[in-house]
Design a protein around this motif. Structure first.
Motif, mmCIF file in Angstrom:
data_model
loop_
_atom_site.group_PDB
_atom_site.id
_atom_site.type_symbol
_atom_site.label_atom_id
_atom_site.label_comp_id
_atom_site.label_asym_id
_atom_site.label_seq_id
_atom_site.Cartn_x
_atom_site.Cartn_y
_atom_site.Cartn_z
ATOM 1 N N ARG A 57 0.820 -1.210 0.000
ATOM 2 C CA ARG A 57 0.000 0.000 0.000
ATOM 3 C C ARG A 57 0.853 1.260 0.000
ATOM 4 N NH1 ARG A 57 -2.632 1.058 5.528
ATOM 5 N NH2 ARG A 57 -0.543 1.917 5.825
ATOM 6 N N ASP A 58 1.884 1.297 0.858
ATOM 7 C CA ASP A 58 2.646 2.533 1.051
ATOM 8 C C ASP A 58 3.796 2.680 0.061
ATOM 9 O OD1 ASP A 58 0.914 2.836 3.119
ATOM 10 O OD2 ASP A 58 2.377 2.636 4.714
ATOM 11 N N ARG A 62 5.809 7.376 4.311
ATOM 12 C CA ARG A 62 4.575 8.115 4.104
ATOM 13 C C ARG A 62 4.684 9.620 4.364
ATOM 14 N NH1 ARG A 62 -0.149 5.319 3.592
ATOM 15 N NH2 ARG A 62 -0.892 7.372 2.901
ATOM 16 N N GLU A 93 1.728 2.356 9.358
ATOM 17 C CA GLU A 93 2.216 3.010 8.152
ATOM 18 C C GLU A 93 3.732 2.879 8.093
ATOM 19 O OE1 GLU A 93 2.429 5.609 11.479
ATOM 20 O OE2 GLU A 93 0.570 4.972 10.520
ATOM 21 N N GLY A 116 -6.380 3.934 3.768
ATOM 22 C CA GLY A 116 -4.949 4.123 3.903
ATOM 23 C C GLY A 116 -4.460 5.552 3.820
ATOM 24 N N PRO A 132 -2.039 7.128 -0.221
ATOM 25 C CA PRO A 132 -1.149 6.018 -0.599
ATOM 26 C C PRO A 132 -0.925 6.008 -2.100
ATOM 27 C CG PRO A 132 -3.343 5.188 -0.096
ATOM 28 C CD PRO A 132 -3.337 6.654 0.280
ATOM 29 N N ARG A 135 -3.845 1.753 -3.856
ATOM 30 C CA ARG A 135 -4.677 0.983 -2.922
ATOM 31 C C ARG A 135 -4.982 -0.407 -3.455
ATOM 32 N NH1 ARG A 135 -7.284 6.080 -3.029
ATOM 33 N NH2 ARG A 135 -7.021 7.261 -1.102
#
Length: 224
Positions: A57-58, A62, A93, A116, A132, A135
């Motif tokens: 996702r990340d 972040r 995260e 997210g 993000p 996703r």
């Protein structure tokens, strides 16, 4: 009635009770029923599936503007675990070590919105939101690959039909439309005087689309 060990061994209920009673501690795993995704666990360190989900996702740290790859980042609890924050995907995260340290020592707060989205609040009260990178990721399945090949074939067939119709129109507009032969295309690769050597345009198109004619422009696009 029955229980399973983590290696898949089936054991009876009494044995399970003995093992559970003598263990040093319990670890609950909370799973989302519709997808089987591990949402939360009772301990500090994320599970391997959770880490993979956060990394996918990340992808990077972040903190907006930081491009440290996710594989070099720490998995941070937005709401500190020591203060009751759960080890759950919506509280985890990726932060690079420097920004992870900054978050804890400089008074930043971190929360997650839906899907997210991470919301950072600086010590001065400034709010920064980070979306993000992705996703959703897709992987190819046999059905999808077959459908894609079929669509490509249909697109090629449609393109061949459009090219054939365009060329016929151009020939007609140029005044090359033979009054007797109707400009029948030939499959012999040369200009024929005998119109019987030609094929019907519809038959020619069928030969073109089913692969019996490899290169009509170079080989057999001959008109009388």
């Amino acid at each position: 009635g029955a229980a399973w060990l983590d290696d898949g061994t089936l054991i009876d209920a009494d044995t399970a009770r003995i093992l559970a009673g003598n263990t040093a501690g319990w670890e609950r795993i909370f799973i989302r029923p519709e997808s089987g995704t591990i949402e939360a666990v009772d301990h500090y360190r994320p599970t391997t599936p959770q880490r993979r989900a956060v990394m996918a996702r990340d992808m990077t740290c972040r903190i907006p503007g930081c491009e440290v790859p996710g594989r070099r980042c720490d998995i941070d609890h937005g709401h500190d675990y020591a203060r009751g924050g759960p080890t759950r995907l919506d509280n985890l995260e990726a932060l690079c070590p420097a920004h992870h340290q900054m978050k804890h020592q400089a008074g930043w707060t971190v929360t997650q919105a839906a899907d997210g989205v991470v919301v950072f609040t600086t010590p001065t009260g400034h709010v920064v939101t980070d979306e993000p990178i992705s996703r959703v990721f897709f992987h190819e399945t046999p059905h999808a690959a077959r459908a894609e090949r079929q669509q490509i074939a249909r697109d090629h067939e449609a393109k061949d039909r459009r090219v054939y119709a365009r060329d016929r129109q151009e020939i007609h507009d140029a005044g090359l439309w033979g009054p007797v032969s109707r400009s029948l295309p030939h499959v012999c690769g040369r200009r024929c005087e005998d119109q019987d050597a030609g094929v019907d345009p519809d038959e020619f198109l069928e030969m073109l689309t089913d692969g019996r004619i490899a290169d009509p422009q170079a080989d057999i696009w001959m008109l009388c």
